[in-house]
Design a protein around this motif. Structure first.
Motif, PDB file in Angstrom:
ATOM      1  N   GLY A  34       0.829  -1.190   0.000  1.00  0.00           N
ATOM      2  CA  GLY A  34       0.000   0.000   0.000  1.00  0.00           C
ATOM      3  C   GLY A  34       0.863   1.239   0.000  1.00  0.00           C
ATOM      4  O   GLY A  34       2.087   1.171   0.195  1.00  0.00           O
ATOM      5  N   SER A  46      -4.849   6.203   2.303  1.00  0.00           N
ATOM      6  CA  SER A  46      -3.914   5.289   1.654  1.00  0.00           C
ATOM      7  C   SER A  46      -4.643   4.428   0.627  1.00  0.00           C
ATOM      8  O   SER A  46      -5.863   4.280   0.673  1.00  0.00           O
ATOM      9  CB  SER A  46      -3.218   4.407   2.689  1.00  0.00           C
ATOM     10  OG  SER A  46      -4.167   3.635   3.389  1.00  0.00           O
ATOM     11  N   ARG A  48      -4.194   0.542  -1.593  1.00  0.00           N
ATOM     12  CA  ARG A  48      -3.499  -0.737  -1.479  1.00  0.00           C
ATOM     13  C   ARG A  48      -3.938  -1.678  -2.583  1.00  0.00           C
ATOM     14  O   ARG A  48      -5.029  -1.532  -3.135  1.00  0.00           O
ATOM     15  CB  ARG A  48      -3.722  -1.362  -0.113  1.00  0.00           C
ATOM     16  CG  ARG A  48      -5.163  -1.547   0.241  1.00  0.00           C
ATOM     17  CD  ARG A  48      -5.315  -1.857   1.735  1.00  0.00           C
ATOM     18  NE  ARG A  48      -6.681  -1.706   2.136  1.00  0.00           N
ATOM     19  CZ  ARG A  48      -7.541  -2.713   2.279  1.00  0.00           C
ATOM     20  NH1 ARG A  48      -7.150  -3.948   2.048  1.00  0.00           N
ATOM     21  NH2 ARG A  48      -8.777  -2.492   2.649  1.00  0.00           N
TER      22      ARG A  48
END
Length: 80
Positions: A34, A46, A48
């Motif tokens: 990620g 974030s 991922r």
């Protein structure tokens, strides 16, 4: 975090139970990497991506089959 960078490793596992699906029990898991797009103590966004596998129980499908995972996570700490 990988070597104090914005990159990180992740792993997940999941169990599902649903008597109304074509399966009764299902397990899956993924591993991947990620990237923290924006990270402060109050806000973390974030993305991922990873690969994994799934297995169904109580269905006609008896094999373990591959899966891919793409996701985003957002955490916002509004107050302490």
């Amino acid at each position: 975090t990988i070597a104090n960078s914005k990159w990180f490793w992740f792993a997940d596992a999941r169990y599902d139970f649903d008597e109304w699906k074509s399966w009764t029990h299902r397990i899956n898991g993924h591993v991947g990497v990620g990237y923290h797009i924006f990270k402060t103590p109050e806000f973390d966004w974030s993305v991922r991506a990873g690969i994994g596998a799934a297995k169904e129980f109580g269905s006609d499908r008896n094999d373990i089959y591959p899966e891919a995972l793409i996701g985003t996570d957002l955490e916002w700490r509004i107050t302490e």
